[in-house]
Scaffold this active site. Structure first.
Site, PDB file in Angstrom:
ATOM      1  CB  THR A  41     -23.947  35.116  44.104  1.00 21.73           C
ATOM      2  OG1 THR A  41     -25.318  35.446  44.328  1.00 21.73           O
ATOM      3  CG2 THR A  41     -23.481  35.687  42.782  1.00 21.73           C
ATOM      4  CD  GLU A 115     -26.785  25.578  33.109  1.00 22.73           C
ATOM      5  OE1 GLU A 115     -27.675  25.627  33.960  1.00 22.73           O
ATOM      6  OE2 GLU A 115     -25.738  26.244  33.177  1.00 22.73           O
ATOM      7  CG  HIS A 345     -28.503  23.318  43.269  1.00 24.10           C
ATOM      8  ND1 HIS A 345     -27.185  23.663  43.424  1.00 24.10           N
ATOM      9  CD2 HIS A 345     -28.925  23.957  42.139  1.00 24.10           C
ATOM     10  CE1 HIS A 345     -26.820  24.477  42.438  1.00 24.10           C
ATOM     11  NE2 HIS A 345     -27.852  24.680  41.665  1.00 24.10           N
TER      12      HIS A 345
HETATM   13  C1  SIN Z   1     -27.967  26.545  38.377  1.00 30.20           C
HETATM   14  O1  SIN Z   1     -28.276  25.932  39.381  1.00 30.20           O
HETATM   15  O2  SIN Z   1     -28.705  27.396  37.887  1.00 30.20           O
HETATM   16  C2  SIN Z   1     -26.694  26.244  37.685  1.00 30.20           C
HETATM   17  C3  SIN Z   1     -25.963  25.213  38.407  1.00 30.20           C
HETATM   18  C4  SIN Z   1     -25.091  24.447  37.481  1.00 30.20           C
HETATM   19  O3  SIN Z   1     -24.088  24.987  37.041  1.00 30.20           O
HETATM   20  O4  SIN Z   1     -25.409  23.298  37.199  1.00 30.20           O
END
Ligand code: SIN
Length: 532
Positions: A41, A115, A345
């Site tokens: 986190t 995003e 990730h």
């Molecule tokens: C995410 O993985 O939800 C956000 C990661 C990012 O800031 O690209």
């Protein structure tokens, strides 16, 4: 032996928010491997996806999540997380967290980031340090709570279950053995309500955006305890990790592309439109595969993320952490494209749970990245995970606080103390480090962004050998955090490979050259593995 009303393992957003609620109802132990703030986190940059704008709707957020999930999301979970999100965010704000705002026609509104895969701007953020601000807020609150024991530098070794103790009753979780990393003592902690919130397993790969603690401990322990594990083949590779020989695991947030950053290859071409009409902001699986293809085709070591066309003041203000870190490594992102590569990730699968975090083992709950609730399906939508952590932690707490307390088999039984046996200190630490490196490299080479049956089979054979060796170490030597992490890493690596081998199609994050098509008829279902 010590007893608690609730035991939480892990101190990220899910574990801490669960513990804060639980502390209003009983005694709580929060067990964490290093310091309280050492969690995935705290490294989250992008923010929390949540519907807060009039231009957005729950339906759109649900649709975007289902679309990213490539047919494997559980719609009930998606709807619960999306619709309950705003209330959980309000609670976070009441604890003092201040998301960034901007002024629109004389009033303040959340400054929403964008995003990949989101049809609207909906990502609440605190500059590019959202996760660490959330962590600070929750940890500060927890430290003021008199009913919580925060056990730092303690690592869970294994869950204690009725089955393992040989009780002829329903199997259930009864507690946990915990290693005090400073003294080497293994403590026995008892509870009938144990919550795993240990995060993901990025360290199973050579290159990752995750911190060192992400070694898959929760999944490995739940597996050994007999709980079902789901969808471990779906490992999300983030397209943009800083590429620099001494920059370990530094993420360049997708929000940089959300604000107009463009991916370019070594010739300076904007290559993404050749792969997807959404260009650099296509969903992560597509972007990561495209980068992988560009790198393999050209022989270059990386691609570049270019935001030099934006106002430098805006870039510095919106991404202060990324700006400063890149500068430390000699890259001024306002003037130079940032060298980037994909890296492991996020673990989209995990311990199989329902929408309240209940696993298949009574008494055991799992929340946050360690759990597979059905929210992410075959590919997580960016910034949905912090929201999931909050919502499912709240639901888990509500469910557990209403459920009748479990009767311990045979009344108030005493759990057996940890038996160290006649063991010695590990004689050759080099073996642990070698095995650790070997796992991470073979996972990167054979179980990465693009897979084949042959590579997976090769990985599987090597992992079986490594697991045998590690098992010998575990039984013959005094346990240490390094050894426990290695054991967990090997278990999780094998679960990823077994899951990947069983899915003979390509879907979401699982892409294999041998089965490049989607096969809904046979594979529109979870991959479930269980030891029992
Ligand atoms: C995410 O993985 O939800 C956000 C990661 C990012 O800031 O690209």
């Amino acid at each position: 032996m010590k007893e608690y009303d609730f035991i939480v393992i892990g101190s990220g957003i899910a574990g801490l928010s669960f513990a804060l609620n639980a502390a209003k109802h009983g005694s709580v132990a929060v067990i964490t491997k290093r310091k309280g703030a050492d969690s995935n986190t705290a490294w989250a940059q992008g923010g929390v996806a949540c519907v807060t704008s009039d231009e957005d709707s729950f339906e759109l957020h649900v649709r975007d999540t289902l679309e990213a999930g490539a047919g494997l999301c559980d719609e009930q979970t998606v709807r619960a997380v999306v619709t309950e999100g705003p209330e959980r965010i309000r609670e976070l704000v009441e604890l003092g967290l201040q998301f960034d705002e901007r002024e629109i026609s004389g009033h303040r509104e959340p400054d929403l980031g964008r995003e990949g895969g989101h049809s609207k701007r909906r990502v609440l953020h605190v500059q590019d340090v959202t996760g660490s601000e959330i962590e600070k807020t929750l940890l500060g609150e927890l430290e003021r709570s008199p009913r919580v024991d925060l056990l730092e530098n303690h690592m869970a070794v294994d869950l204690i279950t009725a089955g393992k103790l040989g009780f002829a009753t329903e199997d259930r979780c009864l507690g946990v053995y915990v290693l005090d990393a400073q003294t080497g003592e293994v403590k026995t902690l008892r509870t009938d309500r144990l919550v795993l919130a240990t995060g993901g397993c990025g360290k199973v790969y050579l290159y990752t955006t995750n911190p060192d603690i992400a070694t898959g401990d929760g999944v490995a322990m739940a597996w050994r305890a007999g709980a079902a594990i789901a969808n471990m083949e779906f490992i999300q590779f983030h397209p943009t990790c800083l590429f620099h020989p001494s920059a370990k695991s530094f993420l360049i947030s997708e929000a940089v592309r959300g604000e107009g950053g463009i991916l370019r290859n070594s010739r300076g071409d904007d290559f993404m439109p050749r792969y997807d009409s959404r260009g650099s902001l296509a969903p992560r699986d597509i972007v990561a595969r495209a980068i992988d293809a560009e790198i393999k085709r050209s022989g270059a070591k990386c691609v570049f993320l270019d935001i030099t066309h934006k106002d430098p003041d805006f870039v510095r203000e919106r991404f202060p952490h990324i700006y400063e870190t890149c500068l430390k490594f000699g890259v001024d992102m306002t003037r130079q494209p940032i060298p980037v590569v994909p890296a492991a990730h996020y673990q989209c699968g995990g311990i199989k749970t329902d929408v309240n975090g209940a696993t298949t083992l009574p008494g055991l709950y799992a929340i946050g990245e360690v759990a597979s609730t059905g929210l992410h399906g075959a590919n997580r939508l960016a910034s949905n995970s912090l929201l999931e952590g909050l919502v499912v932690a709240h639901r888990a707490f509500r469910t557990l606080s209403r459920a009748p307390r479990a009767q311990q088999p045979g009344g108030a039984i005493t759990l057996p103390e940890w038996e160290a046996g006649d063991v010695q200190d590990v004689d050759e630490l080099v073996v642990i480090y070698h095995n650790w490196d070997e796992i991470r490299r073979l996972m990167w080479d054979y179980v990465g962004i693009v897979r084949t049956d042959k590579r997976l089979q090769r990985a599987s054979a090597r992992l079986r050998n490594l697991q045998r060796e590690i098992r010998e170490f575990y039984w013959n030597f005094r346990i240490t955090v390094d050894l426990l992490e290695l054991r967990n890493l090997a278990t999780v690596a094998a679960l990823i490979v077994d899951s990947a081998l069983s899915r003979k199609e390509s879907r979401g994050l699982h892409y294999t050259l041998d089965h490049p098509e989607l096969d809904d008829r046979h594979y529109q279902r979870d991959t479930l593995l269980s030891r029992l």
